[in-house]
Scaffold this active site. Structure first.
Site, short mmCIF file in Angstrom:
data_model
loop_
_atom_site.label_atom_id
_atom_site.label_comp_id
_atom_site.label_asym_id
_atom_site.label_seq_id
_atom_site.Cartn_x
_atom_site.Cartn_y
_atom_site.Cartn_z
N THR A 139 -4.73 -14.64 34.50
CA THR A 139 -4.71 -14.14 33.12
C THR A 139 -3.36 -13.56 32.73
O THR A 139 -2.65 -12.98 33.56
CB THR A 139 -5.76 -13.03 32.90
OG1 THR A 139 -5.61 -12.05 33.91
CG2 THR A 139 -7.16 -13.59 32.94
N GLY A 178 -5.90 -7.98 40.26
CA GLY A 178 -6.09 -6.86 41.17
C GLY A 178 -5.16 -6.97 42.37
O GLY A 178 -4.95 -8.07 42.89
N GLU A 421 -14.56 -13.00 34.56
CA GLU A 421 -15.21 -14.24 34.99
C GLU A 421 -15.92 -14.93 33.82
O GLU A 421 -16.96 -15.57 34.00
CB GLU A 421 -16.20 -13.98 36.14
CG GLU A 421 -15.59 -13.37 37.38
CD GLU A 421 -14.53 -14.25 38.02
OE1 GLU A 421 -14.59 -15.48 37.85
OE2 GLU A 421 -13.64 -13.70 38.69
#
Lengths: 661, 661
Positions: A139, A178, A421
């Site tokens: 992203t 992350g 997701e």
């Protein structure tokens, strides 16, 4: 043990342990889960202060420490089964996300799936041994769900046989991965591949981002933490700006697509190779919905059994708040939902593994249905759970707002599942696309298979019309099978309405795409009804598997409550479709109240069956022994603000202020 | 200025400034509000780092500092009007709560209302000049809404002419009062008064808790911070355990009730003297619901106008996400709700002041209705706003989860309103009590006045029955007055159902109290419908006051959307009651979609009219100029985790781990 909660346990009409076995998938699984939990809970290396008392940097620090220890211990104990690793990890991090999650859950698996043998040699063992710590950078700041919109470029330079990676705009900066902010020294970067003047769409590249010995950012790399969030305090979600970063040609993951040294491009054999992972993760999230909601119910119901408040009859002692119908009406439908989602999660898991088996034998036939189902159910269950956690929190009154309840933490850890997701509304629309397509096939006379086959029945009913008023009488609101049927008919009706809305919009000379957009409300509603039907159906199907009479009985009550509560909440749909009559809807309300009373004595045993140990729940309100108040006091005294008797702000501001006034 | 958002502003069909004046209550009020805001926003003493980057202790420290400065400046500027003080304070603390709030908002007013002249002499100026910093200690760990259950005791000792205060149990420890943990040196403690062997119920006592010069806890006082919470990070909500704390007899607030030196007790003339404050605070909360929701809508709608995502038509550029019907369906009804609640807040404020005037002239007649209305509307609006904020947050995708959006902070700051000042379900039941009582009066032939007078009409209709099927045809779904009528009839129907449920339960030989408890679901639903009716009615009434045609037109569209959306969400009620037919409900859905399209060009102007300055919103996503991405990047770089290039955990855990694997 608090006497109230002791009494609650004595009123159980079923064997709690037997229900736990059903939830775990068998007594052996319960035994092994407890064994793994004990390994963590009794391990002195995993004892620490409540993270709520720490700064974000300390929380990140602790999470890295625990992850490092976890990796050593998993290897020491030889725990290698993915389910067992997942269980161990959940215990270590108390269901919170951790900085190494993406390394373990995305970076390593992506290498396994998309790296060539030569790339495996170069990267895998180094990553396995944590010399390479990786993340998965997909992203961007300006682009999420719509992957084709990603802007990062990887341009091949045949002269040096390198790719040049760039973030051409601010909105193209990689955002959210992350472990990217501080932890990783490598990233798998998704970028638009340009070679010999052509763009070939998204491909994955292994990009070193930090120096392997100093951990400092490499030239051309601007990397850091994206800042504090609602939750996920342990995770260094990061940004990555690429400024003419050169990587060798061999760093493109080339198992499927290739760029030759001269820059010529060979495309992958299929575009659907990553389909499976997506379906798997969404299916997993259904189980996480059940987990987050069952933890919240455990806390709220246990606390409601020891909390006394107000009076029902004047002069009598304050009753347990669980005796208020309003409280039961908040919590018991959520308890039923938690059970429903748990069984749906089990089903999704089983189905995924069955279909994966089929796929490995070349049978892709069930994949579209599973894809549609996992998208819709991910949205349906996460929305319901995220709202449900907050109902649980508020049902605990003021104390639910304290971090000692653990409910704020459960909420902020879980609520991102509505977004990541696949954003939930987008997911619902994906499922709707499948439903409308199936509906049209049914209309065209095609025989559908699988879970959407009811759209055929609807078509047949339409061909042989029945008087609408004749239908409601057949519904028996005390019979779950009859309710499954009525949910099915509601779904069929709403799919039909959505399809007709598209048709009507098209008649206003709109394009297909505009007609779709202007029917979004109906489409989301149809998906929602479809998922609701699936959940009720799967809950009913699960009952058939349960042999123990007492457990069967209490689960039947929960299933009935789940189904009837859904009808009450959506009574307009059922009335509109002529599926229920006005007197029946009134009957539903009466029946719900009876079911609440019926469940009351089993409420605490039903949450006990989820079998969360105190060390896992970390909730003062949800303690197994019910000794809430003394422990809340003890917890509060450890608050960082209590480390000094007088806060420095007193001397800095308040004392001087007095003299000025 | 981002070109997308510029274009949005050019499409406004009305004068934004005029609407702002209406929201503020007139152009002069807008001017003065902006003047006060500028005083704070341009004041170098109030410039500081984003609190999201601070530890809780730092946030508390900053809030104390700002409060201290605020008090000096308010006196310097001579700002003394309560509304203006509130405005200034909101700016200083950016709508967050602060450690001195209870001192200013409860401690001082309680002295004014309940202290004797002699007590005023002793305490008021000292408190005004912050030598005495006080809090209001009512709730206990085990007792909230039900005040009679409070356990703290104040026992009079005639020998020394002192009260002895005690926390006899763990659950009686005072818990939650703001400013108690670290800030206050005095507390007004609510305790059960015992004298000469009799208990006289709750009374208020001024208890010194910390040394006036060292700020250390006094003997017998155990005081501290209750620990971290979901929000309210700036506030030291505290605990207070009293161990034989002796205070002079003169420290009981004795304006109304008295204890004589010999211990004899004189009771207060009326038990309803604190009624008014409660009503006032709940009325204020209605306005806060509007504020929290309008801020959230401002952020989500502005961001949705600059965010591009996916594609409606293949090959075309990604559209603004505000062009998706699904996004409009999430946000525009909330925008309408924010406006509705704003006008309801204005009404409550005006009504409160009018009735306060009546009361001071001895006319209490309207107080019960206002009490019931403020309880129900407090619950109705805070539930809707708390859910709405989260819809806004999630409508911003992943970025809504970042603290840079400000939405997490708005949520955790606002959501406690559902619990404090009367837990929402309890509030709904209080309103229901009034409604059922009024219903029974109407049944008995009594003529009701005020907002519940519709219960008479329902009674009259019952006496002269009409065929149910005849009614729906009179509803015109395009006519707001007609919709107000249908909301009224729904409320009447649901009040009737609730009253009948109680009747039925009584017939099952239940006591009044049990019958009430077993009808709680119906009672809450009836209150909810009543409040919904009031909101629609007040929104419609507000339209009549608006002269400007363009503003009137856009607000009419919002009001219609609000009313129709409520019908769609609760269609079951309207169908069940025979108020709307199935085709009408379908028509409502179609009309809602038209209204969404109609509002689309005015969406950004409508949030601009709320007139939140960037410095107040503190949201990167909600910036007036729409330049989201560059500012998000800039914000992220200031994250505390980015202060060092390499986090210490790398050297502590990750580097050593590599060598062990």
């Amino acid at each position: 043990m608090n006497p109230d909660i002791l009494k609650e346990r004595q009123s159980a009409t079923f064997d709690v342990e037997k229900l736990t076995h059903i939830l775990d998938g068998g007594p052996e699984k319960t035994r092994r889960r407890r064994e793994i939990e004990s390994l963590v809970i009794n391990d002195p290396d995993f004892q620490h202060e409540d993270p709520n008392f720490m700064s974000r940097s300390e929380r990140y620090d602790l999470a890295v420490k625990k992850s490092a220890q976890m990796i050593l211990k998993l290897r020491e104990y030889g725990i290698a089964d993915p389910d067992e690793i997942y269980c161990y990890k959940s215990c270590v991090h108390r269901d919170r996300s951790a900085p190494l999650d993406i390394h373990l859950g995305m970076f390593l698996p992506t290498l396994l799936n998309q790296a060539t043998p030569e790339q495996m040699d170069r990267f895998f063992m180094a990553a396995w041994n944590l010399e390479i710590i990786g993340t998965y950078a997909q992203t961007e700041m300006g682009h999420g769900t719509h992957l084709r919109g990603l802007e990062t470029t990887a341009t091949y330079d045949p002269a040096t046989q390198e790719f040049v990676l760039n973030s051409p705009t601010v909105s193209s900066i990689k955002w959210w991965p992350g472990g990217l902010g501080k932890t990783s020294n490598h990233a798998i970067v998704l970028a638009q591949l340009h070679t010999l003047g052509n763009c070939h769409g998204l491909h994955a590249f292994i990009v070193p981002i930090r120096n392997m010995s100093t951990h400092e950012a490499l030239p051309g790399i601007v990397v850091g933490d994206i800042g504090p969030k609602f939750g996920f305090h342990e995770v260094d979600n990061g940004f990555l700006k690429l400024e003419n970063v050169r990587i060798p040609r061999e760093n493109m993951l080339m198992k499927y697509a290739q760029v030759e040294p001269d820059g010529s491009y060979a495309k992958p054999p299929s575009s659907k190779l990553t389909y499976g992972t997506m379906v798997f993760i969404r299916s997993m999230i259904v189980g996480e919905s059940a987990r987050a909601l069952s933890k919240s119910c455990t806390i709220a119901i246990r606390y409601s059994s020891v909390r006394h408040q107000s009076e029902i009859r004047p002069g009598e002692p304050e009753p347990q708040i669980l005796d208020y119908q309003a409280q039961q009406y908040k919590l018991f439908p959520l308890l039923a939902t938690a059970y429903a989602f748990h069984f749906v999660g089990q089903y999704m898991n089983t189905t995924y593994h069955r279909i994966t088996g089929d796929i490995s034998q070349g049978d892709f036939s069930e994949l579209p249905e599973l894809h549609a189902l996992s998208a819709g159910l991910k949205a349906f269950t996460t929305w319901a759970a995220t709202a449900g956690i907050e109902v649980c929190r508020m049902s605990c009154g003021g104390h639910g707002f304290s971090c000692s309840s653990a409910l704020p933490d459960i909420y902020v850890t879980f609520t991102p599942t509505c977004t990541y997701e696949g954003e939930n509304t987008v997911m619902m629309l994906q499922t709707a696309r499948y439903l409308v397509k199936s509906y049209r096939q049914a209309q065209a006379g095609q025989q559908l298979s699988g879970i959407v086959s009811y759209l055929n029945e609807a078509e047949q009913r339409r061909v042989q019309p029945q008087p609408v008023s004749a239908r409601p009488t057949v519904v028996n609101i005390n019979d779950l099978a009859s309710l499954v049927e009525v949910y099915k008919l509601r779904a069929a009706k709403l799919v039909e309405l959505a399809a007709k809305s598209i048709q009507q919009e098209l008649q206003h000379r709109k394009s297909q795409e505009d007609a779709w957009n202007y029917s979004a409300i109906e489409l989301v509603r149809a998906s929602d009804a479809h998922c609701h039907y699936v959940v009720v159906k799967l809950f009913a199907a699960k009952l058939a598997e349960i042999g123990d009479t007492a457990v069967h009985s209490v689960l039947s009550t929960l299933a009935l409550l789940y189904a009837l509560h859904g009808i009450a909440q959506n009574s307009g749909h059922f009335l509109q479709a002529g599926l229920l009559s006005v007197p029946q809807v009134l009957q539903v309300s009466v029946r719900i109240k009876e079911l609440l009373s019926q469940l009351r004595p089993n409420a605490v045993p039903l949450v006990d069956a989820f079998n969360y140990q105190d060390a896992m729940l970390q909730s003062v309100l949800g303690r197994y022994d019910g000794n809430v108040y003394e422990n809340m006091f003890e917890w509060a005294r450890r608050s960082p603000l209590n480390r000094t008797e007088v806060h420095e702000s007193y001397h800095k501001y308040l004392k001087p202020l007095q003299s000025k006034l």
